[in-house]
Scaffold this motif. Structure first.
Motif, mmCIF file in Angstrom:
data_model
loop_
_atom_site.group_PDB
_atom_site.id
_atom_site.type_symbol
_atom_site.label_atom_id
_atom_site.label_comp_id
_atom_site.label_asym_id
_atom_site.label_seq_id
_atom_site.Cartn_x
_atom_site.Cartn_y
_atom_site.Cartn_z
ATOM 1 N N GLY A 37 0.797 -1.227 0.000
ATOM 2 C CA GLY A 37 0.000 0.000 0.000
ATOM 3 C C GLY A 37 0.824 1.269 0.000
ATOM 4 N N ARG A 38 0.601 2.125 0.986
ATOM 5 C CA ARG A 38 1.235 3.446 1.004
ATOM 6 C C ARG A 38 2.731 3.376 1.251
ATOM 7 N NH1 ARG A 38 0.395 5.975 6.800
ATOM 8 N NH2 ARG A 38 0.182 4.050 7.960
ATOM 9 N N PHE A 39 3.234 2.269 1.734
ATOM 10 C CA PHE A 39 4.666 2.146 1.986
ATOM 11 C C PHE A 39 5.441 1.639 0.771
ATOM 12 C CE2 PHE A 39 2.794 1.584 6.252
ATOM 13 C CZ PHE A 39 3.346 2.716 6.835
ATOM 14 N N ARG A 40 4.759 1.363 -0.299
ATOM 15 C CA ARG A 40 5.425 0.825 -1.479
ATOM 16 C C ARG A 40 6.451 1.823 -2.009
ATOM 17 N NH1 ARG A 40 1.856 -2.434 -5.355
ATOM 18 N NH2 ARG A 40 1.895 -3.589 -3.426
ATOM 19 N N GLY A 41 7.629 1.326 -2.339
ATOM 20 C CA GLY A 41 8.686 2.187 -2.845
ATOM 21 C C GLY A 41 9.615 2.685 -1.759
ATOM 22 N N THR A 42 9.269 2.454 -0.511
ATOM 23 C CA THR A 42 10.148 2.856 0.601
ATOM 24 C C THR A 42 10.711 1.591 1.229
ATOM 25 O OG1 THR A 42 8.284 2.875 2.123
ATOM 26 C CG2 THR A 42 8.844 4.963 1.063
ATOM 27 N N GLU A 43 11.681 1.018 0.567
ATOM 28 C CA GLU A 43 12.276 -0.225 1.054
ATOM 29 C C GLU A 43 13.087 0.011 2.307
ATOM 30 O OE1 GLU A 43 12.136 -3.484 0.095
ATOM 31 O OE2 GLU A 43 10.550 -2.880 -1.265
ATOM 32 N N GLN A 44 12.957 -0.878 3.243
ATOM 33 C CA GLN A 44 13.736 -0.830 4.460
ATOM 34 C C GLN A 44 15.066 -1.551 4.205
ATOM 35 O OE1 GLN A 44 11.611 -2.594 7.648
ATOM 36 N NE2 GLN A 44 12.617 -1.381 9.208
ATOM 37 N N LEU A 45 16.157 -0.969 4.670
ATOM 38 C CA LEU A 45 17.477 -1.546 4.450
ATOM 39 C C LEU A 45 18.107 -1.916 5.776
ATOM 40 C CD1 LEU A 45 18.929 0.913 1.782
ATOM 41 C CD2 LEU A 45 17.853 -1.294 1.381
ATOM 42 N N LEU A 46 18.916 -2.968 5.749
ATOM 43 C CA LEU A 46 19.694 -3.373 6.911
ATOM 44 C C LEU A 46 21.088 -3.708 6.402
ATOM 45 C CD1 LEU A 46 19.733 -4.016 9.943
ATOM 46 C CD2 LEU A 46 19.109 -6.348 9.360
ATOM 47 N N GLY A 47 22.040 -2.861 6.738
ATOM 48 C CA GLY A 47 23.400 -3.060 6.240
ATOM 49 C C GLY A 47 23.515 -2.800 4.747
ATOM 50 N N GLY A 48 22.619 -1.982 4.198
ATOM 51 C CA GLY A 48 22.647 -1.675 2.774
ATOM 52 C C GLY A 48 21.930 -2.706 1.916
ATOM 53 N N TRP A 49 21.381 -3.733 2.525
ATOM 54 C CA TRP A 49 20.664 -4.768 1.786
ATOM 55 C C TRP A 49 19.187 -4.710 2.123
ATOM 56 C CZ3 TRP A 49 23.610 -10.078 1.933
ATOM 57 C CH2 TRP A 49 24.864 -9.916 1.357
ATOM 58 N N ASP A 50 18.336 -4.969 1.125
ATOM 59 C CA ASP A 50 16.910 -5.063 1.387
ATOM 60 C C ASP A 50 16.533 -6.534 1.582
ATOM 61 O OD1 ASP A 50 17.002 -6.061 -1.169
ATOM 62 O OD2 ASP A 50 15.581 -4.646 -2.023
ATOM 63 N N ARG A 51 15.235 -6.777 1.754
ATOM 64 C CA ARG A 51 14.795 -8.143 2.048
ATOM 65 C C ARG A 51 15.048 -9.098 0.892
ATOM 66 N NH1 ARG A 51 9.523 -10.202 1.490
ATOM 67 N NH2 ARG A 51 9.755 -10.799 3.653
ATOM 68 N N HIS A 52 15.105 -8.603 -0.326
ATOM 69 C CA HIS A 52 15.342 -9.476 -1.472
ATOM 70 C C HIS A 52 16.804 -9.944 -1.511
ATOM 71 C CE1 HIS A 52 11.330 -8.772 -2.924
ATOM 72 N NE2 HIS A 52 11.517 -7.469 -2.753
ATOM 73 N N ASP A 53 17.717 -9.074 -1.111
ATOM 74 C CA ASP A 53 19.118 -9.479 -1.021
ATOM 75 C C ASP A 53 19.294 -10.569 0.033
ATOM 76 O OD1 ASP A 53 19.930 -7.629 -2.969
ATOM 77 O OD2 ASP A 53 20.085 -6.042 -1.460
ATOM 78 N N TYR A 54 18.653 -10.384 1.191
ATOM 79 C CA TYR A 54 18.716 -11.403 2.234
ATOM 80 C C TYR A 54 17.994 -12.677 1.797
ATOM 81 C CZ TYR A 54 20.848 -8.292 5.598
ATOM 82 O OH TYR A 54 21.728 -7.459 6.249
ATOM 83 N N GLY A 55 16.963 -12.535 0.970
ATOM 84 C CA GLY A 55 16.275 -13.712 0.422
ATOM 85 C C GLY A 55 17.188 -14.520 -0.475
ATOM 86 N N ASP A 56 18.037 -13.839 -1.266
ATOM 87 C CA ASP A 56 19.003 -14.550 -2.101
ATOM 88 C C ASP A 56 20.015 -15.310 -1.244
ATOM 89 O OD1 ASP A 56 17.787 -13.581 -4.385
ATOM 90 O OD2 ASP A 56 19.209 -11.916 -4.637
ATOM 91 N N VAL A 57 20.511 -14.671 -0.196
ATOM 92 C CA VAL A 57 21.447 -15.338 0.712
ATOM 93 C C VAL A 57 20.764 -16.538 1.359
ATOM 94 C CG1 VAL A 57 22.759 -15.070 2.847
ATOM 95 C CG2 VAL A 57 22.800 -13.260 1.141
#
Length: 108
Positions: A37-57
């Motif tokens: 919804g309204r949060f779309r486009g505001t990705e949260q980052l942890l250590g410069g990685w988003d959830r998709h990067d952590y999903g790949d790991v």
């Protein structure tokens, strides 16, 4: 190297990979939840990685864990054969392997 040493190495690596799976799964599920919804486009980052990067790991850790589980079973193959054949009674040795392959095929 001795088989006991290989068992120790494989089991240690499995422990590390499984810990990584738990850590990345926790991050993906609780710390970096999907945005709607309204949060779309505001990705949260942890250590410069988003959830998709952590999903790949997480995915590659799962593949490594699966490979090491197969190596673990291969290292304990004689135990697997003996245990499966003991369920069928005292069959001769040449039939034990046949029983074991059949049960393994059904499990897979």
């Amino acid at each position: 190297m001795k088989r006991n040493t290989w068992n120790f190495i494989v089991d240690g690596l499995l422990l590390v990979l499984f810990g990584g799976l738990l850590w990345t799964g926790f991050l993906i599920h609780f710390i970096l939840p999907p945005r709607h919804g309204r949060f779309r486009g505001t990705e949260q980052l942890l250590g410069g990685w988003d959830r998709h990067d952590y999903g790949d790991v997480h995915f590659y850790l799962a593949i490594g864990t699966l490979v090491l589980i197969l190596v673990h079973v291969w290292l304990h193959w004689s135990w697997v054969c003996g245990t499966l054949s003991s369920f069928g009674g005292q069959a001769p040795v040449k039939y034990r392997r046949r029983i074991m392959y059949g049960v393994l095929f059904l499990l897979i």
